[in-house]
Design an enzyme around this catalytic site. Structure first.
Site, PDB file in Angstrom:
ATOM      1  N   ASP A  29       5.901   4.507   4.921  1.00 30.75           N
ATOM      2  CA  ASP A  29       7.136   3.419   5.383  1.00 30.75           C
ATOM      3  C   ASP A  29       7.168   2.175   4.356  1.00 30.75           C
ATOM      4  O   ASP A  29       8.068   1.420   4.705  1.00 30.75           O
ATOM      5  CB  ASP A  29       6.577   2.977   6.830  1.00 30.75           C
ATOM      6  CG  ASP A  29       5.150   2.671   7.123  1.00 30.75           C
ATOM      7  OD1 ASP A  29       4.298   2.924   6.110  1.00 30.75           O
ATOM      8  OD2 ASP A  29       4.997   1.847   8.149  1.00 30.75           O
TER       9      ASP A  29
ATOM     10  N   HIS B 115       0.933  -1.333   0.083  1.00 30.06           N
ATOM     11  CA  HIS B 115      -0.089  -0.017  -0.068  1.00 30.06           C
ATOM     12  C   HIS B 115       0.993   1.139  -0.011  1.00 30.06           C
ATOM     13  O   HIS B 115       2.132   1.012  -0.012  1.00 30.06           O
ATOM     14  CB  HIS B 115      -1.053   0.021   1.274  1.00 30.06           C
ATOM     15  CG  HIS B 115      -0.527   0.077   2.790  1.00 30.06           C
ATOM     16  ND1 HIS B 115       0.695  -0.803   2.845  1.00 30.06           N
ATOM     17  CD2 HIS B 115      -0.736   0.981   3.390  1.00 30.06           C
ATOM     18  CE1 HIS B 115       1.174  -0.457   4.304  1.00 30.06           C
ATOM     19  NE2 HIS B 115       0.227   0.686   4.436  1.00 30.06           N
TER      20      HIS B 115
END
Lengths: 311, 311
Positions: A68, A64
């Protein structure tokens, strides 16, 4: 070298990096093919530390578009250009990837000239797609942002050739033996027909790797993980922080273990560990999970794990 | 701790990172104020390794928008949000910075909620701007992309207070002494007027740091570097690769040294070292530069250097 493949944990932390855990990235080899699951900041350096040339990476699968999981992409892609890459690189993931990469190119004025194929999807399920040494499919997970889990299945490999039986049957060394290994019957010079089953054992079980982060325990993850060899699953929090896991749409170690048990996987890796859990607390996650599912391991940065190995 | 300030080299490589040199980033403290020059991929982790909390960074000065100088910004800014930052962060640099950061926010869906001030400029010269413990100005350099060098000047500090002389003159301990230190004359109880010059030495020389990468040797860099205490300058290539330096609009070690000599700086740091120069070759750069300018140092990742120290 394990013939089947290998996992190399490049980063196993969550959201905020620490000196113990980089942000999420997993390098995988299946057969001769290398790929990444997620590409956090610092991934290109982690690959170097593991002596894996980024030039060998053929595919990058993005779960996604949270930072991060993707902030290592711009650097890795740019470095591949500077290093003279000319062969294809495929990036797979949710819609928005292409806009992200185009934005980077536009700001830096630095064009990627090797064939960079961005494959975006937005359906709840996607694949399976045949990528040579493995097939891949994706299912939507349950996170605060559109997020996919991936399942990677080895191709079926030939069974073991029984040399002794081949000698006993008088099968000469040469292309006939190779044909048998690849499932074709042969006819010997004396007219005897030899079926592969006579000299070739059953194919080894297909090894499958499933990568599910960031997510609540969900049907998509359970479905992907069904009887997989290895499940790498979100385990951001300890059981005491379950409410926090719910609020942030992540999983606890216990929830990951329960899903692993329900899905009948062989080995579970706890992954995406919050930096609030230090080394000692990481052991707590492991104990909590093992009480529910014995074959659990705690992922660690720089850990290498053969795809054939069991927990 | 050096009262004046400190440089911490977080990354000293060029374009492609190596295990020896991260991409360019320099942490600086001047007085009580911390800032960064450039913010390459991995800067947030390098700060952690140096035990410098990113929360202390008040300003980030970006030389230009090539990826090796900015790909650490998205991660650092996001992590500051996750860590609960509420105070201001200022980012300074060429036009395009705001678009870059807005693009990241839009793709990740993750908004920065602390006061993030982006200051863009496009004029050939900019500043000086007073930022509390230091002033900063910027000049356009000569690179393949719009690129700025920066000069950071300490504020003038009071001279040394002569305790013995103060006793001899009968100046009581208290606010009068403080006033003298800060340049104000006082009148004693007996009516004598005391001028600061009687008990306070001359102010120490202002220490200045100049950061010039990526660039050919140029008037902008020379002007910025005039009589600076420390010049951190592009030194991508050895003398043998001067043609390559010209083609890629970088500098050789010798060129950096020549500029340092012309500008009359105190100490030169060779910086932005190509990864084609390994450790032994780095020494070659240093020798080449020192033949031209003796007070040259080779920058190294994780090197800390007091602003007061001379080469």
């Amino acid at each position: 070298m394990d013939k089947t493949g290998e996992l190399i944990f490049l980063g196993t932390g969550a959201a905020l990096p620490s000196l113990q855990r980089n942000l999420p990235a997993l390098a995988v080899r299946m057969g001769a093919c290398w790929f990444l699951c997620d590409c956090s900041e610092g991934t290109q350096t982690s690959l170097m530390r593991q002596q894996i040339s980024a030039a060998r990476i053929g595919h990058i699968f993005i779960s996604h578009l949270h930072g991060d999981h993707i902030f290592g992409l711009p650097g890795l892609l740019t470095s591949q250009q500077l290093a003279g890459r000319e062969h294809e690189l495929h990036i797979w993931g949710p819609e928005g990837l292409a806009v992200f990469l185009a934005g980077i190119e536009s700001v830096t004025g630095y064009a990627i000239r090797y064939p960079l194929q961005v494959h975006e999807f937005s359906a709840p399920e996607w694949g399976p797609v045949d990528l040579g040494d493995f097939t891949v499919r994706a299912d939507l997970l349950q996170h605060s942002r559109f997020c996919y889990g991936y399942r990677f299945d080895e191709k079926e490999r030939p069974g073991k050739f029984d040399e002794r039986q081949a000698e006993a049957l008088g099968i000469p060394v040469g292309p006939g033996r190779s044909a048998l290994v690849h499932g074709q019957a042969i006819v010997l010079a004396d007219g005897r027909r030899i079926d592969p089953a006579k000299v070739v054992g059953p194919p080894p079980a297909i090894r499958s790797l499933v990568y599910c982060t960031d997510t609540r325990p969900c049907a998509g993850a359970r479905d992907l993980a069904h009887q997989a060899a290895i499940l790498v699953h979100d385990s951001t929090f300890s059981h005491a922080l379950q409410q926090r896991a719910i609020e942030t749409t992540h999983s606890t170690a216990v929830e990951a273990a329960q899903l692993a048990r329900e899905a009948g996987v062989e080995t579970l890796f706890l992954y995406h560990i919050s930096n609030r859990h230090d080394e000692a607390e990481g052991e707590v996650l492991l104990q909590e999970a093992r009480a529910m599912f014995a074959n659990t391991r705690l992922s660690q940065d720089d850990l290498r794990w053969p795809l054939d190995r069991k927990a």
